[in-house]
Design an enzyme around this catalytic site. Structure first.
Site, mmCIF file in Angstrom:
data_model
loop_
_atom_site.group_PDB
_atom_site.id
_atom_site.type_symbol
_atom_site.label_atom_id
_atom_site.label_comp_id
_atom_site.label_asym_id
_atom_site.label_seq_id
_atom_site.Cartn_x
_atom_site.Cartn_y
_atom_site.Cartn_z
ATOM 1 N N HIS A 52 -5.225 -3.777 -1.892
ATOM 2 C CA HIS A 52 -4.884 -2.837 -2.965
ATOM 3 C C HIS A 52 -4.806 -3.513 -4.325
ATOM 4 O O HIS A 52 -4.475 -2.868 -5.318
ATOM 5 C CB HIS A 52 -3.562 -2.123 -2.643
ATOM 6 C CG HIS A 52 -3.689 -1.233 -1.462
ATOM 7 N ND1 HIS A 52 -4.026 0.096 -1.552
ATOM 8 C CD2 HIS A 52 -3.599 -1.505 -0.131
ATOM 9 C CE1 HIS A 52 -4.112 0.615 -0.340
ATOM 10 N NE2 HIS A 52 -3.852 -0.335 0.545
ATOM 11 N N SER A 91 0.797 -1.233 0.000
ATOM 12 C CA SER A 91 0.000 0.000 0.000
ATOM 13 C C SER A 91 0.828 1.281 0.000
ATOM 14 O O SER A 91 0.322 2.333 -0.347
ATOM 15 C CB SER A 91 -0.913 0.012 1.220
ATOM 16 O OG SER A 91 -0.150 -0.116 2.405
ATOM 17 N N LYS A 100 -11.813 0.152 -1.262
ATOM 18 C CA LYS A 100 -10.884 0.740 -2.242
ATOM 19 C C LYS A 100 -11.502 0.593 -3.644
ATOM 20 O O LYS A 100 -12.288 1.445 -4.038
ATOM 21 C CB LYS A 100 -9.512 0.107 -2.076
ATOM 22 C CG LYS A 100 -9.017 0.316 -0.621
ATOM 23 C CD LYS A 100 -7.612 -0.072 -0.381
ATOM 24 C CE LYS A 100 -7.272 -0.160 1.108
ATOM 25 N NZ LYS A 100 -7.434 1.094 1.847
HETATM 26 C C1 LIG Z 1 -3.272 -3.534 3.140
HETATM 27 C C2 LIG Z 1 -4.494 -3.110 3.854
HETATM 28 N N1 LIG Z 1 -5.225 -4.004 4.502
HETATM 29 C C3 LIG Z 1 -6.347 -3.658 5.175
HETATM 30 C C4 LIG Z 1 -6.783 -2.356 5.219
HETATM 31 C C5 LIG Z 1 -8.016 -1.993 5.996
HETATM 32 O O1 LIG Z 1 -9.094 -1.756 5.174
HETATM 33 P P1 LIG Z 1 -10.327 -0.830 5.580
HETATM 34 O O2 LIG Z 1 -9.846 0.585 5.535
HETATM 35 O O3 LIG Z 1 -11.346 -1.121 4.561
HETATM 36 O O4 LIG Z 1 -10.747 -1.212 6.966
HETATM 37 C C6 LIG Z 1 -6.059 -1.376 4.534
HETATM 38 C C7 LIG Z 1 -6.520 0.026 4.567
HETATM 39 O O5 LIG Z 1 -5.881 0.966 4.271
HETATM 40 C C8 LIG Z 1 -4.882 -1.750 3.840
HETATM 41 O O6 LIG Z 1 -4.148 -0.838 3.182
#
Ligand SMILES: Cc1ncc(COP(=O)(O)O)c(C=O)c1O
Length: 395
Positions: free
Chosen positions: A213, A185, A242
């Site tokens: 992502h 990310s 996302k």
């Molecule tokens: C790699 C990764 N996993 C999980 C999440 C968590 O997702 P959410 O924001 O939908 O709770 C994110 C959020 O930025 C993320 O970048």
């Protein structure tokens, strides 16, 4: 020393962030104009830090589905999946996600964060081990902590480092959950998934891939890095927040045990289920993701355009072109000042300060959308061109 004293340090950081004008952690989006434009500080601003990869937040089909669900099922479920919040639409979304991945089992959670901590804490516990990629997202570290398993880290994207560490674990290796992301990310680099999966299998460990992502972004049909590298993971998790433009998270698996996580996962059991309108927009967005591969094509055209434009200006970028384009800064101060100048010039991106960036450096993180026009991408590049030159920052 009172419980509240530690907030003095946070107050000092907040003041430092404010010193350049806008506090980057406190930006108010005053009005949303479209998937790629908002009003911030009274000015139309190009949004280039939103994770809205397919630009579906204003898709007419998704909006209509959300409105219908509001009319038919009300504003919220007011209960968890274990109680009154288990609607037919939640179960249908689970079937659709399972079908999309070609896995028999799926579970939907209220957020992507909850999907990670909920899956991990159900799966491993004291006496087991978690082996995390060093650049893994905070939710994966939090899930490790919540699980009570012993936590180890291996070198980012390094199959040899994973192999060495699993070897050292001896018989605990077969009770180890190996955790990686499909597309990272912060720097936007892909995991070498095939190699990591081979090492994991060789030690009889379990592979857990976070495709937050990469869903809708990678793979011929948008199933992410697992599809691109043709890997069957034990658990694939992801988020709806996302590429699908809503909120919520999921886990899919070939293992029947996933159906029993419903009775073992506290972040699943003890929180309200997603609102019917959120489930409806997610389902409609999944239909769009599957039916319109051209969205992925536009996303990648935009990603390549931004990456090559910034590279030509001499910025030091993440290792490969992707919809996440990370621009390295030489210092925290420079990152803050440049972030503010970009915002003043009508471009919003994410500021990543140490220790959030992988190697302790400061970064400006851009994320590209299929909905950006080529002209918007060029305006982002132009805003970067106007940043003051710093010999240490550009190659
Ligand atoms: C790699 C990764 N996993 C999980 C999440 C968590 O997702 P959410 O924001 O939908 O709770 C994110 C959020 O930025 C993320 O970048």
């Amino acid at each position: 020393m009172s419980l509240l004293d530690k907030f003095d340090a946070l107050e000092a950081t907040r003041r430092e962030l404010l010193g350049h004008g806008t506090n980057p952690t406190d930006v108010i989006v005053e009005r949303v104009i479209s998937a790629t434009e908002s009003v911030i500080g009274g000015k139309p601003t190009i949004m280039a830090g939103t994770n809205n990869y397919l630009g579906l937040t204003f898709d007419p089909e998704c909006i209509a589905a959300g409105k219908r669900a509001l009319d038919e099922a009300g504003t919220g479920t007011t209960g968890s999946r274990m109680a009154n919040g288990n609607y037919a639409s939640h179960a249908e979304l689970e079937r659709e996600i399972a079908n999309f991945y070609g896995y028999p089992y799926a579970m939907v959670f209220s957020t992507g964060y909850a999907a990670n901590i909920g899956t991990m804490s159900a799966l491993v516990g004291p006496g087991d081990a978690v082996m995390l990629d060093g650049d893994a997202h905070a939710s994966l570290f939090d899930g490790s902590k919540l699980s009570g398993a012993t936590v180890y880290r291996f070198k980012h994207n390094d199959a040899e480092s994973l192999d060495k560490r699993l070897r050292r674990l001896g018989e605990v290796a077969s009770r180890t959950l190996v955790i990686v992301e499909g597309l990272y990310s912060i720097l936007g680099d892909r995991a070498p998934l095939k190699e990591l999966a081979e090492v994991t299998r060789a030690h009889d460990a379990c592979l857990f891939v976070d495709e937050a992502h990469s869903l809708g972004v990678l793979g011929e049909t948008g199933r992410g890095r697992v599809e691109e590298d043709q890997v069957e993971a034990d658990f694939v998790v992801g988020t709806f927040s996302k590429s699908l433009g809503s909120t919520g998270g999921f886990c899919v698996s070939p293992h029947r045990a996933l159906t029993l996580f419903r009775y073992a996962s506290r972040p699943y059991m003890f929180t309200a289920s997603p609102c019917p309108s959120v489930i409806a927009t997610t389902r409609a967005a999944l239909v769009q993701l599957r039916a319109r591969p051209e969205l992925r094509e536009s996303l990648w055209r935009n990603a390549e355009r931004l990456y090559s434009g910034l590279a030509q200006l001499g910025f030091t970028l993440g290792p490969e072109p992707s919809p996440v384009v990370a621009v390295r800064m030489t210092s925290r101060e420079q990152a803050l000042a440049n972030w503010q100048q970009l915002l003043d010039n009508g471009v919003y991106i994410n500021l990543i300060l140490p220790p959030a960036a992988p190697d302790g450096t400061a970064l400006l993180r851009c994320s590209v959308s299929a909905a950006h026009t080529p002209e918007q991408i060029d305006r982002i590049i132009e805003a970067f061109r106007q940043l003051p030159r710093d010999p240490g920052q550009r190659e």
